[in-house]
Write an enzyme that holds these catalytic residues in place. Structure first.
Site, PDB file in Angstrom:
ATOM      1  N   TYR A   1       0.850  -1.194   0.000  1.00 46.53           N
ATOM      2  CA  TYR A   1       0.000   0.000   0.000  1.00 46.53           C
ATOM      3  C   TYR A   1       0.881   1.239   0.000  1.00 46.53           C
ATOM      4  O   TYR A   1       1.950   1.256   0.614  1.00 46.53           O
ATOM      5  CB  TYR A   1      -0.917  -0.030   1.236  1.00 46.53           C
ATOM      6  CG  TYR A   1      -1.884   1.121   1.308  1.00 46.53           C
ATOM      7  CD1 TYR A   1      -2.650   1.475   0.199  1.00 46.53           C
ATOM      8  CD2 TYR A   1      -2.032   1.853   2.471  1.00 46.53           C
ATOM      9  CE1 TYR A   1      -3.533   2.537   0.263  1.00 46.53           C
ATOM     10  CE2 TYR A   1      -2.921   2.917   2.550  1.00 46.53           C
ATOM     11  CZ  TYR A   1      -3.658   3.259   1.428  1.00 46.53           C
ATOM     12  OH  TYR A   1      -4.520   4.313   1.481  1.00 46.53           O
TER      13      TYR A   1
ATOM     14  N   TYR B   1      -3.161   5.372   8.880  1.00 49.13           N
ATOM     15  CA  TYR B   1      -2.660   4.020   8.596  1.00 49.13           C
ATOM     16  C   TYR B   1      -1.469   3.819   9.530  1.00 49.13           C
ATOM     17  O   TYR B   1      -0.319   3.958   9.146  1.00 49.13           O
ATOM     18  CB  TYR B   1      -2.253   3.918   7.126  1.00 49.13           C
ATOM     19  CG  TYR B   1      -1.998   2.520   6.625  1.00 49.13           C
ATOM     20  CD1 TYR B   1      -3.048   1.650   6.354  1.00 49.13           C
ATOM     21  CD2 TYR B   1      -0.700   2.059   6.385  1.00 49.13           C
ATOM     22  CE1 TYR B   1      -2.815   0.365   5.869  1.00 49.13           C
ATOM     23  CE2 TYR B   1      -0.461   0.785   5.899  1.00 49.13           C
ATOM     24  CZ  TYR B   1      -1.523  -0.050   5.645  1.00 49.13           C
ATOM     25  OH  TYR B   1      -1.300  -1.324   5.157  1.00 49.13           O
TER      26      TYR B   1
HETATM   27  N1  LIG Z   1      -7.969  -3.148   1.267  1.00 45.93           N
HETATM   28  C1  LIG Z   1      -7.134  -2.195   0.896  1.00 45.93           C
HETATM   29  O1  LIG Z   1      -7.533  -1.022   0.764  1.00 45.93           O
HETATM   30  C2  LIG Z   1      -5.681  -2.534   0.620  1.00 45.93           C
HETATM   31  C3  LIG Z   1      -4.919  -1.627  -0.135  1.00 45.93           C
HETATM   32  C4  LIG Z   1      -3.594  -1.969  -0.423  1.00 45.93           C
HETATM   33  C5  LIG Z   1      -3.063  -3.164   0.019  1.00 45.93           C
HETATM   34  N2  LIG Z   1      -3.844  -4.028   0.759  1.00 45.93           N
HETATM   35  C6  LIG Z   1      -3.235  -5.295   1.188  1.00 45.93           C
HETATM   36  O2  LIG Z   1      -3.899  -6.395   0.585  1.00 45.93           O
HETATM   37  C7  LIG Z   1      -3.637  -7.563   1.370  1.00 45.93           C
HETATM   38  C8  LIG Z   1      -4.947  -8.298   1.590  1.00 45.93           C
HETATM   39  O3  LIG Z   1      -5.795  -7.521   2.416  1.00 45.93           O
HETATM   40  P1  LIG Z   1      -7.308  -7.192   2.059  1.00 45.93           P
HETATM   41  O4  LIG Z   1      -7.475  -5.727   2.190  1.00 45.93           O
HETATM   42  O5  LIG Z   1      -7.699  -7.868   0.816  1.00 45.93           O
HETATM   43  O6  LIG Z   1      -8.092  -7.777   3.318  1.00 45.93           O
HETATM   44  P2  LIG Z   1      -8.557  -9.251   3.717  1.00 45.93           P
HETATM   45  O7  LIG Z   1      -9.233  -9.104   5.025  1.00 45.93           O
HETATM   46  O8  LIG Z   1      -9.324  -9.890   2.617  1.00 45.93           O
HETATM   47  O9  LIG Z   1      -7.190 -10.042   3.827  1.00 45.93           O
HETATM   48  C9  LIG Z   1      -6.343 -10.056   4.950  1.00 45.93           C
HETATM   49  C10 LIG Z   1      -6.210 -11.514   5.330  1.00 45.93           C
HETATM   50  O10 LIG Z   1      -5.135 -11.678   6.228  1.00 45.93           O
HETATM   51  C11 LIG Z   1      -5.466 -12.767   7.050  1.00 45.93           C
HETATM   52  N3  LIG Z   1      -4.548 -12.827   8.172  1.00 45.93           N
HETATM   53  C12 LIG Z   1      -4.348 -11.899   9.146  1.00 45.93           C
HETATM   54  N4  LIG Z   1      -3.404 -12.334   9.999  1.00 45.93           N
HETATM   55  C13 LIG Z   1      -2.975 -13.535   9.543  1.00 45.93           C
HETATM   56  C14 LIG Z   1      -2.010 -14.488   9.986  1.00 45.93           C
HETATM   57  N5  LIG Z   1      -1.279 -14.290  11.101  1.00 45.93           N
HETATM   58  N6  LIG Z   1      -1.842 -15.632   9.275  1.00 45.93           N
HETATM   59  C15 LIG Z   1      -2.574 -15.856   8.155  1.00 45.93           C
HETATM   60  N7  LIG Z   1      -3.493 -14.999   7.701  1.00 45.93           N
HETATM   61  C16 LIG Z   1      -3.682 -13.856   8.382  1.00 45.93           C
HETATM   62  C17 LIG Z   1      -6.919 -12.485   7.409  1.00 45.93           C
HETATM   63  O11 LIG Z   1      -7.570 -13.615   7.910  1.00 45.93           O
HETATM   64  C18 LIG Z   1      -7.445 -12.067   6.041  1.00 45.93           C
HETATM   65  O12 LIG Z   1      -7.926 -13.200   5.328  1.00 45.93           O
HETATM   66  C19 LIG Z   1      -2.975  -7.072   2.660  1.00 45.93           C
HETATM   67  O13 LIG Z   1      -1.578  -7.229   2.543  1.00 45.93           O
HETATM   68  C20 LIG Z   1      -3.327  -5.584   2.675  1.00 45.93           C
HETATM   69  O14 LIG Z   1      -2.424  -4.821   3.425  1.00 45.93           O
HETATM   70  C21 LIG Z   1      -5.128  -3.736   1.050  1.00 45.93           C
END
Ligand SMILES: NC(=O)c1ccc[n+]([C@@H]2O[C@H](COP(=O)([O-])OP(=O)(O)OC[C@H]3O[C@@H](n4cnc5c(N)ncnc54)[C@H](O)[C@@H]3O)[C@@H](O)[C@H]2O)c1
Length: 378
Positions: free
Chosen positions: A244, A254
């Protein structure tokens, strides 16, 4: 041949016309909300048009077949961080599956029961649908807690925690061993997980433990995954994480060390690309995604504001679709990207490139002709 070129050109012209008509509708729509809505429809229409083109070509219709498919048939992907159908992990699973890959997922142990029962009860059936009409099939769901590398690392309180009681072999090393025992090898590894227990706190108020926990769950977890999965990845394989823009620009809110965790993840992408590339012939890339209303993002608390901000200020004024990230991931995982490694790919409607919030009341209209540009685009 010239004939094929002509047919291809006609198809592109009619595609262009369809998009132009929608853009003109956007231009005359009264009110900002309506305009935004039309622009979102425009992007969906673009997808629909290319979907129709793909269908026509696969059905031997009038349009020429695509000469550059993303073909992942015969490949197997392990996607860590899928626990519902709202996040990037799910969208990546769908895109890789649509391209023909076999899908395995790693689900955080405390979320495992609800995810598996929702899958069984058909709660995700609608969102399992793929562009070709098929359904996303997950060959196996593995329990995973990416904060723990080996059983020796698991403290007593987690061992005795009832949310972990029904599952076993969920440390990263054990998970990789289980995948190896079940399937032998994989070709694609996706890290789509993050966790920062103090994410709502400013960095200055973040505790040492909170900071280290964010880096452990969101960054070191990727090193650990590569350490244990790379040996079972076929040469030519591809691995990918999600980052991000808060890693490189200030995004107040954040917090909790998450911005630092993403900065480390991006740096690690380059170093790991070298190490894993030399040792295993595997590529390592990261996608810097725009804001998405996932479960994790909702927990931070201001995701709707971030989405509105992006719609108002990004070069492309539309809401990011998780599928946009899924499709970029499919490209990076495919042989089409066989020379791409150590890179950060922005999939954020271009927001990262802006140095000025064009909707700011302090910006005079002449300096920020965003509305005029919308009309020009139409
Ligand atoms: N949503 C946004 O706006 C955004 C923007 C940029 C980047 N991201 C990144 O995208 C990636 C996915 O996130 P998302 O936003 O799709 O949300 P999401 O909730 O779908 O995914 C996060 C996942 O991480 C899992 N998780 C957390 N701790 C864990 C652990 N110890 N072991 C295994 N799994 C674990 C959760 O169960 C969840 O399924 C992350 O790296 C997030 O930082 C998200």
């Amino acid at each position: 041949s010239p004939t094929v070129e002509k047919v291809g050109t006609r198809a592109m012209v009619s595609e262009f016309r369809g998009v132009r008509e929608l853009s003109m509708a956007a231009a005359i729509a009264p009110g900002i909300g309506m305009l935004r809505c039309c622009q979102v429809k425009q992007s969906k229409a673009l997808k629909a048009v290319s979907g129709v083109r793909a269908m026509a070509s696969s059905n031997g219709g009038a349009l020429p077949p695509s000469g550059l498919p993303i073909d992942l048939r015969g490949k197997r992907a392990f996607i860590a961080g899928v626990a519902d159908d709202q996040g990037f992990g799910w969208a990546i699973a769908k895109a890789l599956s649509a391209a023909g890959a076999e899908i395995l997922v790693g689900t955080w142990v405390p979320a495992l029961n609800i995810f598996e029962s929702s899958l069984r009860r058909g709660k995700f059936d609608e969102s399992r649908r793929l562009p070709n009409g098929g359904l996303l099939e997950i060959a196996k769901v593995y329990p995973l807690d990416a904060v723990f590398d080996t059983p020796d690392d698991v403290p007593e309180d987690i061992k005795n925690n009832k949310r972990y009681a029904g599952s076993e072999a969920w440390t990263v090393k054990e998970c990789a061993e289980a995948v190896k025992a079940d399937f032998g090898t994989i070709d694609i590894l996706v890290h789509s997980l993050a966790n920062g227990p103090e994410v709502t706190k400013p960095l200055l108020e973040t505790s040492r433990n909170g900071y280290l926990a964010a880096v452990s769950a969101s960054t070191y977890s990727y090193i650990s995954l590569l350490k244990y999965f790379a040996p079972i990845m076929n040469p030519g394989g591809s691995s990918l994480s999600l980052t991000y823009v808060a890693s490189e620009q200030i995004i107040p809110g954040y917090g909790g060390g998450m911005s630092s965790a993403k900065a480390a993840l991006e740096s690690d992408t380059r170093v790991l690309a070298f190490e894993v590339g030399r040792k295993y012939g595997i590529r390592v890339n990261t996608i810097s995604a725009g804001p998405l209303r996932s479960r994790a993002a909702k927990a931070i608390g201001f995701i709707d504001d971030m989405i509105n901000y992006s719609c108002a200020n990004a070069p492309l004024q539309k809401e990011l679709d998780a599928d946009d990230v899924g499709n970029a991931a499919a490209f990076l995982a495919s042989p089409l990207a066989s020379s791409v490694t150590g890179t950060l790919l922005y999939v954020d409607n271009g927001l990262h490139a802006m140095g000025l919030a064009v909707d700011s009341p302090t910006v005079c209209k002449e300096a920020a002709p965003a509305s005029e540009l919308s009309n020009v685009a139409a």
